[in-house]
Design an enzyme around this catalytic site. Structure first.
Site, PDB file in Angstrom:
ATOM      1  CG  PHE A 122      45.353  -6.257 -17.331  1.00 28.95           C
ATOM      2  CD1 PHE A 122      44.598  -6.246 -16.157  1.00 28.95           C
ATOM      3  CD2 PHE A 122      46.737  -6.231 -17.238  1.00 28.95           C
ATOM      4  CE1 PHE A 122      45.218  -6.208 -14.916  1.00 28.95           C
ATOM      5  CE2 PHE A 122      47.361  -6.199 -16.005  1.00 28.95           C
ATOM      6  CZ  PHE A 122      46.598  -6.177 -14.845  1.00 28.95           C
ATOM      7  CG  LEU A 128      47.678   2.165 -22.144  1.00 22.19           C
ATOM      8  CD1 LEU A 128      46.608   1.816 -21.126  1.00 22.19           C
ATOM      9  CD2 LEU A 128      49.032   2.136 -21.470  1.00 22.19           C
ATOM     10  CE1 TYR A 144      55.708  -5.723 -26.471  1.00 22.13           C
ATOM     11  CE2 TYR A 144      57.010  -6.500 -24.612  1.00 22.13           C
ATOM     12  CZ  TYR A 144      55.946  -5.784 -25.111  1.00 22.13           C
ATOM     13  OH  TYR A 144      55.108  -5.137 -24.243  1.00 22.13           O
TER      14      TYR A 144
END
Ligand code: UDP
Length: 323
Positions: free
Chosen positions: A12, A77, A150
């Site tokens: 995205f 990313l 995470y």
């Protein structure tokens, strides 16, 4: 002309960044394993002579080495993202995020490429000093709650990036993304806005998790992309960590109401317990508020988000419902 490598470039944010760099006349190579990225996101770029792609994982050292050897700047990313994915695939999350960043930093060092490393507002964890400043202490939940894996994996990425800068002189910039939204984001991995918009457009119940009082602030992907490009060209950013986000908060319940109104939807608004929302919800904790202090980024590059939530939502709704 600068040659950029974007890991996760079919995702995205990565694909919007690729669009912007191609538009300003630069050369872009992306690598993406299409685990959460989509080829459709870059399809319109493949005929451009300044665009190159490799569909592969960043842990394929031979491929990553070749790509990095041609580039000046790497935007890293590629990562396991999305709360649903993270909660349901903790091994994949930890391995992808830590081993992937190790691989990227190693090749960047080999070719002295500048690295812009994506991190996340999740690293602030349960910190309750609002707004979050880059140098604040972090407070993560216990290791039995795998959501925090995470954040911990991204903290290791930050430590490693800063260590390469301090010890080896590798030029590196770290940015912590707060909730970023826009076209091409999918609801498949749990992200709230594409989920609510799809539910509202289909007149299906809008799924508010918990009591809906938790708050978030949402940033337009175009504002994030502009900030990333400015940071990459600013030598004052090297060796630093920056928040990128928006200052206006909204509760998730109010968000559901707003999406419903803007979609002119007849959807009900449903409250769903975290137990029902996530497969492993016994191991889940949500964050109540998450608001960035953006003054550091503002002082360096004059960053100011340009779009407010209503305008952002209108654009996302148009994307999902072009008629
Ligand atoms: N959320 C929700 N319904 C959904 C998906 C998410 O109420 O269908 C909530 C989620 O519990 C969280 C907020 O919306 O409080 C933002 O979730 P998201 O996964 O988009 O990002 P997060 O801020 O949790 O990383």
């Amino acid at each position: 002309m600068t040659h950029y490598l974007i890991t996760g470039g079919a995702g995205f944010i990565g694909s919007h960044l690729a669009d912007a760099l191609i538009k300003q006349g630069d050369e872009v190579t992306i690598i993406d394993d299409l685990s959460t990225g989509r080829f459709e996101n870059i399809q319109h770029l493949v005929d451009n002579p300044r665009f190159n792609f490799a569909i592969d994982t960043i842990t394929n050292e031979v491929v990553l080495d070749r790509l990095a050897s041609m580039c000046d700047v790497i935007f890293h990313l590629a990562a396991a993202v999305g709360v649903r994915l993270i909660v349901e695939n903790p091994v994949h999350t930890i391995e992808t995020n830590i081993m992937g960043t190790e691989a990227v930093l190693k090749v960047a060092q080999r070719y002295r490429a500048k690295v812009l490393l994506a991190s996340t507002s999740e690293v602030y964890g349960k910190g309750n000093r609002i707004p979050f400043r880059e140098n604040d202490d972090v407070l993560l939940g216990a290791t039995i709650y795998n959501r925090w894996a995470y954040a911990a994996s991204k903290m290791i990425d930050e430590f490693l990036g800063l260590a390469y800068y301090q010890e080896k002189g590798l030029p590196i910039v770290i940015f912590r993304l707060f909730n970023t939204v826009g076209p091409r984001q999918t609801g498949q991995y749990g992200m709230v806005i594409p989920r609510f918009v799809n539910q509202a457009l289909n007149n299906e119940p809008i799924s508010v998790y918990g009591d809906g009082k938790q708050q978030r602030s949402f940033t337009w992907v175009g504002d994030v992309v502009d900030a990333l490009i400015s940071l990459s060209g600013n030598s004052g950013a090297i060796g630093q960590v920056f928040n990128i986000g928006h200052l206006k908060e909204i509760s998730i319940y109010e968000l559901a109401v707003l999406v419903k109104e803007l979609c002119k939807s007849s959807s009900e608004i449903d409250f769903i317990s975290y137990e029902d929302a996530y497969a492993d919800a016994g191991n889940f904790e949500d964050m109540q508020r998450r608001l960035p202090d953006i003054s550091k980024l503002n002082e360096l590059i004059g960053y100011q988000p340009t779009l407010d939530l209503k305008e952002i939502l209108k654009r996302i709704i148009d994307y999902h419902n072009p008629n």
